[in-house]
Design a protein around this motif. Sequence first.
Motif, PDB file in Angstrom:
ATOM      1  N   ALA A   1       0.839  -1.201   0.000  1.00 44.54           N
ATOM      2  CA  ALA A   1       0.000   0.000   0.000  1.00 44.54           C
ATOM      3  C   ALA A   1       0.869   1.243   0.000  1.00 44.54           C
ATOM      4  N   ALA A   2       0.540   2.193  -0.876  1.00 42.60           N
ATOM      5  CA  ALA A   2       1.284   3.448  -0.979  1.00 42.60           C
ATOM      6  C   ALA A   2       0.668   4.489  -0.063  1.00 42.60           C
TER       7      ALA A   2
ATOM      8  N   TYR B   1      -1.121   2.721 -11.519  1.00 44.26           N
ATOM      9  CA  TYR B   1      -2.220   3.301 -12.303  1.00 44.26           C
ATOM     10  C   TYR B   1      -2.843   4.497 -11.601  1.00 44.26           C
ATOM     11  N   GLY B   2      -2.347   4.830 -10.412  1.00 44.65           N
ATOM     12  CA  GLY B   2      -2.753   6.041  -9.722  1.00 44.65           C
ATOM     13  C   GLY B   2      -4.229   6.093  -9.404  1.00 44.65           C
ATOM     14  N   LYS B   3      -4.772   7.280  -9.514  1.00 50.54           N
ATOM     15  CA  LYS B   3      -6.178   7.525  -9.172  1.00 50.54           C
ATOM     16  C   LYS B   3      -7.071   7.025 -10.300  1.00 50.54           C
ATOM     17  N   GLN B   4      -7.832   5.970 -10.017  1.00 50.33           N
ATOM     18  CA  GLN B   4      -8.717   5.365 -11.008  1.00 50.33           C
ATOM     19  C   GLN B   4     -10.055   5.082 -10.308  1.00 50.33           C
ATOM     20  N   ILE B   5     -10.846   6.125 -10.138  1.00 49.79           N
ATOM     21  CA  ILE B   5     -12.057   6.023  -9.309  1.00 49.79           C
ATOM     22  C   ILE B   5     -13.040   4.994  -9.850  1.00 49.79           C
ATOM     23  N   ASN B   6     -13.206   4.925 -11.168  1.00 56.72           N
ATOM     24  CA  ASN B   6     -14.249   4.078 -11.754  1.00 56.72           C
ATOM     25  C   ASN B   6     -13.704   2.840 -12.468  1.00 56.72           C
ATOM     26  N   LEU B   7     -12.443   2.535 -12.296  1.00 56.37           N
ATOM     27  CA  LEU B   7     -11.845   1.381 -12.972  1.00 56.37           C
ATOM     28  C   LEU B   7     -12.333   0.085 -12.329  1.00 56.37           C
ATOM     29  N   THR B   8     -12.991  -0.779 -13.122  1.00 54.87           N
ATOM     30  CA  THR B   8     -13.515  -2.042 -12.581  1.00 54.87           C
ATOM     31  C   THR B   8     -13.003  -3.267 -13.336  1.00 54.87           C
ATOM     32  N   VAL B   9     -12.353  -3.067 -14.466  1.00 59.81           N
ATOM     33  CA  VAL B   9     -11.713  -4.179 -15.185  1.00 59.81           C
ATOM     34  C   VAL B   9     -10.273  -3.786 -15.475  1.00 59.81           C
TER      35      VAL B   9
ATOM     36  N   SER C   1      -3.266   1.061  -7.469  1.00 58.51           N
ATOM     37  CA  SER C   1      -4.313   1.989  -7.912  1.00 58.51           C
ATOM     38  C   SER C   1      -5.097   2.448  -6.703  1.00 58.51           C
ATOM     39  N   THR C   2      -5.846   3.537  -6.859  1.00 54.53           N
ATOM     40  CA  THR C   2      -6.765   3.953  -5.804  1.00 54.53           C
ATOM     41  C   THR C   2      -8.090   4.389  -6.392  1.00 54.53           C
ATOM     42  N   SER C   3      -9.170   3.842  -5.834  1.00 54.31           N
ATOM     43  CA  SER C   3     -10.515   4.273  -6.186  1.00 54.31           C
ATOM     44  C   SER C   3     -11.160   4.996  -5.011  1.00 54.31           C
ATOM     45  N   PHE C   4     -10.335   5.376  -4.027  1.00 49.12           N
ATOM     46  CA  PHE C   4     -10.890   6.059  -2.864  1.00 49.12           C
ATOM     47  C   PHE C   4     -11.460   7.406  -3.291  1.00 49.12           C
ATOM     48  N   PRO C   5     -12.703   7.708  -2.887  1.00 48.81           N
ATOM     49  CA  PRO C   5     -13.386   8.923  -3.388  1.00 48.81           C
ATOM     50  C   PRO C   5     -12.620  10.200  -3.057  1.00 48.81           C
TER      51      PRO C   5
ATOM     52  N   ASP D   1       3.582 -16.540  -7.608  1.00 53.31           N
ATOM     53  CA  ASP D   1       3.413 -15.510  -6.579  1.00 53.31           C
ATOM     54  C   ASP D   1       4.118 -14.201  -6.918  1.00 53.31           C
ATOM     55  N   SER D   2       4.437 -13.975  -8.164  1.00 51.26           N
ATOM     56  CA  SER D   2       5.205 -12.786  -8.527  1.00 51.26           C
ATOM     57  C   SER D   2       4.355 -11.533  -8.684  1.00 51.26           C
ATOM     58  N   LEU D   3       3.054 -11.682  -8.803  1.00 52.40           N
ATOM     59  CA  LEU D   3       2.160 -10.538  -9.021  1.00 52.40           C
ATOM     60  C   LEU D   3       1.420 -10.225  -7.726  1.00 52.40           C
ATOM     61  N   ILE D   4       1.493  -8.958  -7.278  1.00 52.06           N
ATOM     62  CA  ILE D   4       1.021  -8.543  -5.964  1.00 52.06           C
ATOM     63  C   ILE D   4      -0.062  -7.463  -6.093  1.00 52.06           C
ATOM     64  N   TYR D   5      -1.068  -7.571  -5.229  1.00 50.46           N
ATOM     65  CA  TYR D   5      -2.115  -6.553  -5.135  1.00 50.46           C
ATOM     66  C   TYR D   5      -1.581  -5.317  -4.418  1.00 50.46           C
ATOM     67  N   GLY D   6      -1.966  -4.132  -4.912  1.00 54.36           N
ATOM     68  CA  GLY D   6      -1.560  -2.899  -4.241  1.00 54.36           C
ATOM     69  C   GLY D   6      -2.602  -1.800  -4.374  1.00 54.36           C
ATOM     70  N   ASP D   7      -2.717  -0.977  -3.330  1.00 52.53           N
ATOM     71  CA  ASP D   7      -3.611   0.182  -3.378  1.00 52.53           C
ATOM     72  C   ASP D   7      -3.023   1.306  -2.532  1.00 52.53           C
ATOM     73  N   TYR D   8      -3.824   2.357  -2.316  1.00 50.85           N
ATOM     74  CA  TYR D   8      -3.372   3.510  -1.536  1.00 50.85           C
ATOM     75  C   TYR D   8      -4.005   3.532  -0.144  1.00 50.85           C
ATOM     76  N   ALA D   9      -4.483   2.374   0.330  1.00 49.19           N
ATOM     77  CA  ALA D   9      -4.956   2.198   1.711  1.00 49.19           C
ATOM     78  C   ALA D   9      -5.949   3.272   2.150  1.00 49.19           C
ATOM     79  N   ALA D  10      -7.048   3.378   1.399  1.00 50.28           N
ATOM     80  CA  ALA D  10      -8.122   4.311   1.755  1.00 50.28           C
ATOM     81  C   ALA D  10      -7.636   5.757   1.815  1.00 50.28           C
ATOM     82  N   THR D  11      -6.722   6.102   0.884  1.00 48.24           N
ATOM     83  CA  THR D  11      -6.308   7.488   0.742  1.00 48.24           C
ATOM     84  C   THR D  11      -6.320   7.859  -0.736  1.00 48.24           C
ATOM     85  N   ASN D  12      -6.341   9.149  -0.984  1.00 49.60           N
ATOM     86  CA  ASN D  12      -6.265   9.677  -2.342  1.00 49.60           C
ATOM     87  C   ASN D  12      -5.051  10.599  -2.387  1.00 49.60           C
ATOM     88  N   PRO D  13      -4.046  10.297  -3.209  1.00 43.32           N
ATOM     89  CA  PRO D  13      -2.778  11.044  -3.144  1.00 43.32           C
ATOM     90  C   PRO D  13      -2.898  12.504  -3.539  1.00 43.32           C
TER      91      PRO D  13
END
Length: 368
Positions: free
Chosen positions: A5-6, A164-172, A197-201, A234-246
């Motif tokens: 998480a970033a 992929y940064g801020k991607q509020i509506n990205l679902t695929v 990525s982050t979809s946090f509003p 196991d080389s591909l990892i999930y990541g997000d911005y932990a309920a924050t918007n940069p």
Amino acid sequence: MEYAAALKVGQNDIKALVNLENSRRDRFAPILMMRGNDRRYIDNFLQTWGPTSFYLDTSRYKIDKDDSFLLSSQVNDPSSSYKNKFDFYQSCKAINNSLIPTVGWSKTDPTREIVQFALNLEKSYECIAIRFDAANDGDHDINIVRNILNSVQNPKKFDVIIDYGKQINLTVAPSNASAIVNELIKIYGVRKAILLSTSFPEDKPASGTTRSKPCNDLIWQLPFIKAERKDNQDSLIYGDYAATNPDSAVDYIPGMPVIPFANYLETYDWWQGRKGKDKEFPKYVELANDIINLPGYHGDNFCWATKEISRIAKLPAIQGEKYGSNGSWNGYKVNQHICAILDNFSKIKAAPAGTQGGGQVDDDEDEF
């Protein structure tokens, strides 16, 4: 590592991290983006985080362009192969040797300086990260990644953060994601490829209202990771911005209204509530009770954040009690989000093949 998480370096985000239990730290790695008035919060993290890996980067977001530390230290200056940033990383490594330094850049930085910086880091660190912008002019940035990986002695020492940064509506999954992942893992053989990525509003609900918002980062990343991991293990990892918007301000700006706000991740949706007037912090008692009555509440002892929330829910709604401020509640939402994501992954692991494991995404029992 199952999850990264970033987070920008700030008092309450650091508090959220250092209050993670060791069992969770073993499954998780923060990607810290240095900024601030001084080194106080990063040094606190370095001294208390312990021996598990973490990534360290520096903020290049426009909102931080006048940041005191970034201006005084010049860590984002590419001249002399980012000497200032290299020295900063070395000073941090001297405090905590679990540091994984991150190669990042702005669009106008010279490619030669970027590559030389990566080569210098390779000589001094067992693992190095590269973080690049995959959303905006991605061809430019992926070419720099190729230049780095073609120049270094051992690409297997590198983790690549596909941001992929801020991607509020990205679902695929973005159309370029599979090609990037396959090139990094199969052709170059990097140690890890981390999606981010982050979809946090960007906004908050009106005072006196609540709402639910989907965590689309889970919704697009988990099916994609499942499909890609059939070959990439196991080389591909999930990541997000932990309920924050940069792009949101981290620090309090004098004069800005501070209306009590709370956020809680229930499996695949954030519950959000806002109540009261400017600095009417006793309203946090109501928000805390709203959270503990949610269908997806994890329990009072689930994590540091829920322990604090359950404590506040029992307080009298009068001035002078320790309800916390909006800053401390930002720390609670980060800590709870991280723990809830890891809980989701545990449920996916435990679910029989072909079932959903308590969430919306179908995964096999050997995933994650």
